[in-house]
Motif scaffolding. Structure first.
Motif, PDB file in Angstrom:
ATOM      1  N   VAL A  37      23.348  10.391  96.907  1.00  0.00           N
ATOM      2  CA  VAL A  37      22.034   9.761  97.072  1.00  0.00           C
ATOM      3  C   VAL A  37      21.169  10.599  98.010  1.00  0.00           C
ATOM      4  O   VAL A  37      19.970  10.811  97.754  1.00  0.00           O
ATOM      5  N   THR A  38      21.768  11.092  99.079  1.00  0.00           N
ATOM      6  CA  THR A  38      21.029  11.932 100.030  1.00  0.00           C
ATOM      7  C   THR A  38      20.517  13.191  99.356  1.00  0.00           C
ATOM      8  O   THR A  38      19.357  13.595  99.560  1.00  0.00           O
ATOM      9  N   ALA A  39      21.364  13.823  98.557  1.00  0.00           N
ATOM     10  CA  ALA A  39      20.971  15.059  97.875  1.00  0.00           C
ATOM     11  C   ALA A  39      19.849  14.815  96.877  1.00  0.00           C
ATOM     12  O   ALA A  39      18.876  15.588  96.812  1.00  0.00           O
ATOM     13  N   VAL A  40      19.952  13.737  96.103  1.00  0.00           N
ATOM     14  CA  VAL A  40      18.908  13.427  95.115  1.00  0.00           C
ATOM     15  C   VAL A  40      17.592  13.097  95.811  1.00  0.00           C
ATOM     16  O   VAL A  40      16.517  13.538  95.394  1.00  0.00           O
ATOM     17  N   ALA A  41      17.686  12.313  96.900  1.00  0.00           N
ATOM     18  CA  ALA A  41      16.480  11.969  97.655  1.00  0.00           C
ATOM     19  C   ALA A  41      15.853  13.216  98.266  1.00  0.00           C
ATOM     20  O   ALA A  41      14.624  13.386  98.264  1.00  0.00           O
ATOM     21  N   GLY A  42      16.692  14.113  98.796  1.00  0.00           N
ATOM     22  CA  GLY A  42      16.173  15.362  99.350  1.00  0.00           C
ATOM     23  C   GLY A  42      15.486  16.195  98.292  1.00  0.00           C
ATOM     24  O   GLY A  42      14.430  16.799  98.556  1.00  0.00           O
ATOM     25  N   TRP A  43      16.071  16.246  97.108  1.00  0.00           N
ATOM     26  CA  TRP A  43      15.442  16.965  95.991  1.00  0.00           C
ATOM     27  C   TRP A  43      14.096  16.346  95.629  1.00  0.00           C
ATOM     28  O   TRP A  43      13.115  17.054  95.375  1.00  0.00           O
ATOM     29  N   PHE A  46       8.224   3.902 105.152  1.00  0.00           N
ATOM     30  CA  PHE A  46       7.475   3.879 103.900  1.00  0.00           C
ATOM     31  C   PHE A  46       6.670   2.594 103.712  1.00  0.00           C
ATOM     32  O   PHE A  46       5.647   2.576 103.031  1.00  0.00           O
ATOM     33  N   TRP A  47       7.160   1.506 104.310  1.00  0.00           N
ATOM     34  CA  TRP A  47       6.458   0.236 104.170  1.00  0.00           C
ATOM     35  C   TRP A  47       5.079   0.275 104.828  1.00  0.00           C
ATOM     36  O   TRP A  47       4.173  -0.447 104.413  1.00  0.00           O
ATOM     37  N   ARG A  48       4.904   1.127 105.828  1.00  0.00           N
ATOM     38  CA  ARG A  48       3.594   1.279 106.459  1.00  0.00           C
ATOM     39  C   ARG A  48       2.617   1.955 105.510  1.00  0.00           C
ATOM     40  O   ARG A  48       1.451   1.583 105.423  1.00  0.00           O
ATOM     41  N   ALA A  67       6.355   9.686  98.142  1.00  0.00           N
ATOM     42  CA  ALA A  67       7.329  10.533  98.829  1.00  0.00           C
ATOM     43  C   ALA A  67       7.956   9.818 100.012  1.00  0.00           C
ATOM     44  O   ALA A  67       9.081  10.124 100.406  1.00  0.00           O
ATOM     45  N   GLU A  68       7.239   8.826 100.580  1.00  0.00           N
ATOM     46  CA  GLU A  68       7.753   8.160 101.773  1.00  0.00           C
ATOM     47  C   GLU A  68       9.093   7.472 101.512  1.00  0.00           C
ATOM     48  O   GLU A  68       9.989   7.509 102.356  1.00  0.00           O
ATOM     49  N   PHE A  69       9.217   6.815 100.350  1.00  0.00           N
ATOM     50  CA  PHE A  69      10.471   6.122 100.061  1.00  0.00           C
ATOM     51  C   PHE A  69      11.603   7.127  99.886  1.00  0.00           C
ATOM     52  O   PHE A  69      12.741   6.884 100.318  1.00  0.00           O
ATOM     53  N   ALA A  70      11.306   8.280  99.275  1.00  0.00           N
ATOM     54  CA  ALA A  70      12.316   9.324  99.139  1.00  0.00           C
ATOM     55  C   ALA A  70      12.718   9.851 100.519  1.00  0.00           C
ATOM     56  O   ALA A  70      13.888  10.143 100.767  1.00  0.00           O
ATOM     57  N   VAL A  71      11.758   9.965 101.443  1.00  0.00           N
ATOM     58  CA  VAL A  71      12.062  10.379 102.812  1.00  0.00           C
ATOM     59  C   VAL A  71      12.989   9.365 103.469  1.00  0.00           C
ATOM     60  O   VAL A  71      13.951   9.726 104.148  1.00  0.00           O
ATOM     61  N   PHE A  72      12.699   8.079 103.271  1.00  0.00           N
ATOM     62  CA  PHE A  72      13.541   7.024 103.837  1.00  0.00           C
ATOM     63  C   PHE A  72      14.984   7.157 103.349  1.00  0.00           C
ATOM     64  O   PHE A  72      15.929   7.109 104.143  1.00  0.00           O
ATOM     65  N   LEU A  73      15.158   7.343 102.040  1.00  0.00           N
ATOM     66  CA  LEU A  73      16.508   7.475 101.488  1.00  0.00           C
ATOM     67  C   LEU A  73      17.190   8.744 101.984  1.00  0.00           C
ATOM     68  O   LEU A  73      18.382   8.735 102.331  1.00  0.00           O
ATOM     69  N   PHE A  74      16.443   9.825 102.038  1.00  0.00           N
ATOM     70  CA  PHE A  74      17.010  11.104 102.465  1.00  0.00           C
ATOM     71  C   PHE A  74      17.465  11.060 103.924  1.00  0.00           C
ATOM     72  O   PHE A  74      18.599  11.426 104.243  1.00  0.00           O
ATOM     73  N   VAL A  75      16.588  10.582 104.809  1.00  0.00           N
ATOM     74  CA  VAL A  75      16.927  10.561 106.235  1.00  0.00           C
ATOM     75  C   VAL A  75      18.035   9.543 106.511  1.00  0.00           C
ATOM     76  O   VAL A  75      18.972   9.823 107.271  1.00  0.00           O
ATOM     77  N   THR A  76      17.936   8.353 105.890  1.00  0.00           N
ATOM     78  CA  THR A  76      18.962   7.338 106.103  1.00  0.00           C
ATOM     79  C   THR A  76      20.315   7.819 105.601  1.00  0.00           C
ATOM     80  O   THR A  76      21.343   7.677 106.283  1.00  0.00           O
ATOM     81  N   GLY A  77      20.328   8.408 104.410  1.00  0.00           N
ATOM     82  CA  GLY A  77      21.580   8.924 103.860  1.00  0.00           C
ATOM     83  C   GLY A  77      22.173  10.013 104.727  1.00  0.00           C
ATOM     84  O   GLY A  77      23.372  10.013 105.014  1.00  0.00           O
ATOM     85  N   ALA A  78      21.324  10.944 105.171  1.00  0.00           N
ATOM     86  CA  ALA A  78      21.807  12.029 106.022  1.00  0.00           C
ATOM     87  C   ALA A  78      22.301  11.503 107.368  1.00  0.00           C
ATOM     88  O   ALA A  78      23.273  12.014 107.930  1.00  0.00           O
ATOM     89  N   PRO A 122       8.163  22.539 101.589  1.00  0.00           N
ATOM     90  CA  PRO A 122       7.122  21.504 101.468  1.00  0.00           C
ATOM     91  C   PRO A 122       6.925  20.761 102.783  1.00  0.00           C
ATOM     92  O   PRO A 122       7.883  20.519 103.527  1.00  0.00           O
ATOM     93  N   TRP A 123       5.693  20.375 103.049  1.00  0.00           N
ATOM     94  CA  TRP A 123       5.379  19.754 104.326  1.00  0.00           C
ATOM     95  C   TRP A 123       6.144  18.454 104.549  1.00  0.00           C
ATOM     96  O   TRP A 123       6.638  18.193 105.643  1.00  0.00           O
ATOM     97  N   VAL A 124       6.252  17.648 103.517  1.00  0.00           N
ATOM     98  CA  VAL A 124       6.939  16.364 103.691  1.00  0.00           C
ATOM     99  C   VAL A 124       8.422  16.590 104.011  1.00  0.00           C
ATOM    100  O   VAL A 124       8.999  15.896 104.850  1.00  0.00           O
ATOM    101  N   PHE A 125       9.020  17.561 103.353  1.00  0.00           N
ATOM    102  CA  PHE A 125      10.423  17.867 103.635  1.00  0.00           C
ATOM    103  C   PHE A 125      10.569  18.388 105.056  1.00  0.00           C
ATOM    104  O   PHE A 125      11.534  18.064 105.755  1.00  0.00           O
ATOM    105  N   ARG A 126       9.599  19.173 105.485  1.00  0.00           N
ATOM    106  CA  ARG A 126       9.600  19.693 106.855  1.00  0.00           C
ATOM    107  C   ARG A 126       9.535  18.549 107.864  1.00  0.00           C
ATOM    108  O   ARG A 126      10.267  18.536 108.854  1.00  0.00           O
ATOM    109  N   TYR A 127       8.670  17.564 107.599  1.00  0.00           N
ATOM    110  CA  TYR A 127       8.569  16.399 108.483  1.00  0.00           C
ATOM    111  C   TYR A 127       9.881  15.629 108.519  1.00  0.00           C
ATOM    112  O   TYR A 127      10.333  15.183 109.579  1.00  0.00           O
TER     113      TYR A 127
END
Length: 269
Positions: free
Chosen positions: A22-28, A253-255, A38-49, A156-161
Motif C-alpha cells: 500500500v505504501t509503495a502504490v501510494a508513493g507511486w 487531506f481532510w483540510r 494527491a493529499e489522500f495519496a500522501v496520507f496513505l504513503f506517509v501513514t504506511g511508511a 515532484p513537489w508533493v512527493f518532496r513535501y
C-alpha cells in the motif's frame, strides 16, 4: 543461539507485506500525480511508511535481543514484522497515527517483551534498547538523502513535501525515544548502568513515562523548544521548515477537501 528459531518464526508476515505494498502504490500515486487528490495519496504513503518504520523499530529490538541470547523472541512472532505482534493493535497502530494527525509527532507505539534474564552483559542490554531508535535515525537519513545530496531535480513537489514530513516524524521519534525517561528506550540504554536501588525506585513510573512526555509536549514552551531542535536538525539535513509544514498540510487531506488547505503549499503548475 539462533538455531532454535524456526523458519516459520522468521517468515515475513503478509500483513507487513500488505502495508509495504500500500505504501509503495501510494508513493507511486504521489510521484506520478495519478490520484486526483494527491493529499489522500500522501496520507496513505506517509501513514504506511510510518507503520513500516514502527515495525522495523521493534524488529531491531527483537533481532538484537535474539543475537544477545534471548531465543524466546522467535516464538513471540517479533521476527515476522507483523505490527499486531508488537503488543496491541490500538497501541501499535491506532495511537501512533492519532499522534501524527494531532501534532505531527512520531511517538512509539509498539513494544517487544524481552526476557532480560537470558542476556548477560550491560552493553548488550543497552544495545538492545538503542537498536530501535537507531532504526528511526537510519530511516530519517534515507528520507532526507535527496535533500542533503542535492538530488531533488525531477522530484515532484508533493512527493518532496511528503518525504520532508516523513523525515520529521522519524527525527521526532528518534529524539523522543532517546529521552532517558522510564518506559522509553533512552532509559533502557542507561538502566543497566544504574544501581539496583535506583532501578527499583524508578520501576513503578515506567508505565507513565510515555504519557508524561506526551503531556509535556502540550506545554507551549516545551513544545516550541522541542520543535526548534527538530527543525534545526532537519535544516542540517537540507530540509526546510516550509517543506515539512507543507508535507503536514498535504497529509491532512481532510483540510484540503474542506477548503482549509494552505494555498501557499500548492505545487507550481
Amino acid at each position: 543461539m539462533t538455531t532454535a528459531i524456526s523458519r516459520h518464526d522468521r517468515r515475513i508476515s503478509p500483513i507487513f507485506l500488505g502495508i509495504v505494498a500500500v505504501t509503495a502504490v501510494a508513493g507511486w500515486a504521489v510521484w506520478t500525480g495519478f490520484a486526483d487528490r494527491a493529499e489522500f495519496a500522501v496520507f496513505l504513503f506517509v501513514t504506511g511508511a510510518w507503520v513500516v518504520s514502527l515495525c522495523l523499530h521493534e524488529y531491531a529490538h527483537a533481532r538484537t535481543a535474539l543475537h544477545s541470547g534471548d531465543i524466546s523472541i522467535g516464538a513471540k512472532g517479533y521476527l515476522t514484522l507483523n505490527p499486531l505482534k508488537y503488543t496491541h493493535a490500538l497501541l501499535s497502530i491506532v495511537l501512533p497515527v492519532i499522534f501524527v494527525i494531532m501534532g505531527g509527532i512520531g511517538l512509539p507505539g509498539g513494544a517487544v517483551y524481552i526476557e532480560r534474564g537470558r542476556i548477560r552483559g550491560r552493553w548488550k542490554h543497552s544495545l538492545i534498547s538503542a537498536a530501535g531508535p537507531l532504526t528511526n535515525v537510519l530511516f530519517a537519513v534515507v528520507c532526507t538523502a535527496p535533500f542533503w545530496l542535492g538530488a531533488l531535480d525531477g522530484v515532484p513537489w508533493v512527493f518532496r513535501y511528503a518525504l520532508a514530513f516523513l523525515a520529521m516524524l522519524q527525527v521526532t521519534a528518534a529524539i523522543l525515544n532517546f529521552v532517558p525517561v522510564p518506559g522509553l528506550d533512552g532509559y533502557g540504554v542507561i538502566e543497566p548502568w544504574l544501581s539496583y536501588d535506583v532501578r527499583r525506585q524508578v520501576e513503578p513510573f515506567a508505565p507513565f513515562g510515555l504519557i508524561a512526555v506526551f503531556g509535556l509536549l502540550w506545554v507551549p514552551g516545551v513544545n516550541a523548544a522541542f520543535f526548534d531542535a527538530v527543525d534545526a536538525l532537519l535544516r542540517g539535513l537540507g530540509v526546510s521548515e516550509f517543506e515539512t509544514y507543507c508535507g503536514q498540510d498535504a497529509y491532512r487531506f481532510w483540510r484540503a477537501l474542506s477548503g482549509e488547505g494552505n494555498p501557499v503549499c500548492l505545487p507550481p503548475s
